[in-house]
Design a protein around this motif. Structure first.
Motif, PDB file in Angstrom:
ATOM      1  N   SER A 191      -4.455   5.144   1.836  1.00 36.61           N
ATOM      2  CA  SER A 191      -3.476   4.483   0.973  1.00 36.61           C
ATOM      3  C   SER A 191      -4.135   4.006  -0.310  1.00 36.61           C
ATOM      4  O   SER A 191      -5.352   3.812  -0.363  1.00 36.61           O
TER       5      SER A 191
ATOM      6  N   ASP B 107      -1.902   0.155  -5.584  1.00 37.19           N
ATOM      7  CA  ASP B 107      -0.752   0.005  -6.482  1.00 37.19           C
ATOM      8  C   ASP B 107      -0.259   1.351  -6.985  1.00 37.19           C
ATOM      9  O   ASP B 107      -1.064   2.248  -7.288  1.00 37.19           O
ATOM     10  N   PHE B 108       1.057   1.452  -7.112  1.00 37.65           N
ATOM     11  CA  PHE B 108       1.687   2.670  -7.632  1.00 37.65           C
ATOM     12  C   PHE B 108       2.938   2.190  -8.371  1.00 37.65           C
ATOM     13  O   PHE B 108       4.043   2.165  -7.832  1.00 37.65           O
TER      14      PHE B 108
ATOM     15  N   ILE C 200       2.526  11.050  -3.055  1.00 39.08           N
ATOM     16  CA  ILE C 200       2.431   9.652  -2.636  1.00 39.08           C
ATOM     17  C   ILE C 200       3.781   9.155  -2.127  1.00 39.08           C
ATOM     18  O   ILE C 200       4.822   9.436  -2.713  1.00 39.08           O
ATOM     19  N   GLU C 201       3.734   8.405  -1.039  1.00 37.83           N
ATOM     20  CA  GLU C 201       4.952   7.789  -0.507  1.00 37.83           C
ATOM     21  C   GLU C 201       5.291   6.558  -1.355  1.00 37.83           C
ATOM     22  O   GLU C 201       4.609   5.532  -1.297  1.00 37.83           O
ATOM     23  N   ALA C 202       6.344   6.692  -2.169  1.00 34.26           N
ATOM     24  CA  ALA C 202       6.745   5.609  -3.078  1.00 34.26           C
ATOM     25  C   ALA C 202       8.255   5.708  -3.315  1.00 34.26           C
ATOM     26  O   ALA C 202       8.706   6.168  -4.366  1.00 34.26           O
TER      27      ALA C 202
ATOM     28  N   ARG D 199      10.831   3.685  -4.009  1.00 35.68           N
ATOM     29  CA  ARG D 199      11.484   3.049  -5.157  1.00 35.68           C
ATOM     30  C   ARG D 199      11.230   3.824  -6.444  1.00 35.68           C
ATOM     31  O   ARG D 199      12.133   4.010  -7.259  1.00 35.68           O
TER      32      ARG D 199
ATOM     33  N   SER E  29       9.074  10.476  -2.188  1.00 36.74           N
ATOM     34  CA  SER E  29       7.706  10.779  -2.613  1.00 36.74           C
ATOM     35  C   SER E  29       7.625  11.082  -4.108  1.00 36.74           C
ATOM     36  O   SER E  29       8.590  11.532  -4.729  1.00 36.74           O
TER      37      SER E  29
ATOM     38  N   MET F  87       0.842  -1.206   0.000  1.00 31.04           N
ATOM     39  CA  MET F  87       0.000   0.000   0.000  1.00 31.04           C
ATOM     40  C   MET F  87       0.874   1.253   0.000  1.00 31.04           C
ATOM     41  O   MET F  87       1.961   1.261   0.589  1.00 31.04           O
ATOM     42  N   TYR F  88       0.373   2.298  -0.649  1.00 31.61           N
ATOM     43  CA  TYR F  88       1.135   3.538  -0.802  1.00 31.61           C
ATOM     44  C   TYR F  88       0.351   4.685  -0.168  1.00 31.61           C
ATOM     45  O   TYR F  88      -0.754   5.029  -0.607  1.00 31.61           O
TER      46      TYR F  88
ATOM     47  N   VAL G 297      -1.516   3.847 -11.414  1.00 32.35           N
ATOM     48  CA  VAL G 297      -2.159   3.818 -10.109  1.00 32.35           C
ATOM     49  C   VAL G 297      -3.355   2.861 -10.157  1.00 32.35           C
ATOM     50  O   VAL G 297      -4.076   2.813 -11.155  1.00 32.35           O
TER      51      VAL G 297
END
Length: 293
Positions: free
Chosen positions: A81, A84-85, A19-21, A23, A58, A1-2, A36
């Motif tokens: 959250s 998928d992102f 969004i916290e992502a 990678r 982010s 979850m993001y 998304v």
């Protein structure tokens, strides 16, 4: 979850989300996109990256509420959250791979229309951070629909505003403002246009008169984002290309915009139908609640 770290309304129906992502943030480059999925039952939504911060981990996206899925995404709040992102996907902007010293000799003009202003920002920001100045034209129907103007001022060499009604900046189309700048002696080596398909078409027709190299982003054509659905098929230079795997950026003078707009129109109808069905279900749910009381 993001997790959603930040949410902000930029204009009517246009939302910014950070969004916290980590990678994705560490690998992202200007011009790329992500996919998304709001929840495990949601459809895939391709969105161009509007900013990224590797240190913070982010990625920023800007979404306009058009269909059922984008409305569902924009209904999320800070602390919520999304399932998928995925990304970054697509090819980065061409200039990212250029020799920096040669790049500094080039003069860029970016033309951004509506929500297309958001993906223009990371490109101009990247150039600014690498010592390359670029001018920017932002176009909108009126001043209330302008987005990213303050952010763009901080990274653009010169920022020009065009509104259809003249409520801010130049009164008229972005193409008219571009021709005005050229007539006043401005010289550019390359134009990058991102916005509504019709705007990019006429920007490309205008720049062709001046033999000005033009790059456009066809991100709005994408549906699945993998090339498997075929929805983003487009003719470029007489050859079939897929926006999500071969782009999303292409030579604007070689894109068959009439074909691209016909294809885009097909999917807009489907989006509107999905939104109408969702609204009907919501209304039915409210009626049932009223009956149950």
């Amino acid at each position: 979850m993001y997790a959603i770290l930040e949410k902000k309304c930029l204009a009517e129906g246009i939302w910014l989300m950070k969004i916290e992502a980590p990678r994705v943030a560490h690998s992202a480059k200007p011009g790329q996109f992500i996919i998304v999925r709001v929840d495990e039952h949601g459809e895939r939504i391709p969105l161009t990256i509007s900013d990224f911060d590797p240190a913070e981990g982010s990625v920023t996206i800007v979404t306009q509420t058009i269909g059922a899925s984008t409305r569902k995404l924009c209904a999320k709040e800070v602390g919520d959250s999304i399932a998928d992102f995925a990304g970054p996907l697509g090819h980065p902007s061409e200039f990212v791979k250029c020799d920096l010293e040669e790049l500094k000799k080039r003069r860029y003009i970016f033309i951004a229309g509506g929500v297309g202003t958001a993906p223009v920002y990371p490109q101009v920001k990247w150039l600014h951070e690498h010592g390359v100045q670029a001018d920017v034209i932002i176009g909108a129907k009126n001043r209330d629909m302008l987005i990213y103007t303050e952010k763009m001022k901080a990274v653009a060499g010169n920022l020009y505003i065009a509104t259809d009604d003249g409520s801010e900046g130049f009164k008229g189309l972005v193409t008219q403002l571009l021709e005005k700048l050229i007539a006043e002696g401005k010289e550019y080596d390359e134009c990058v246009a991102i916005g509504p398909m019709i705007m990019m078409k006429f920007v490309a027709l205008t720049t062709k008169k001046y033999n000005l190299k033009t790059t456009v982003s066809l991100n709005t054509l994408m549906v699945d984002g993998t090339g498997m659905c075929g929805a983003c098929r487009v003719t470029v230079g007489g050859k079939i290309r897929f926006t999500c795997v071969d782009g999303p950026e292409f030579d604007g003078h070689e894109v068959d915009f009439n074909e691209a707009m016909r294809r885009q129109g097909m999917y807009k109808t489907q989006e509107q139908r999905a939104a109408a069905i969702a609204a009907e279900h919501a209304a039915g749910h409210e009626c049932r609640i009223g009956l149950d009381k």
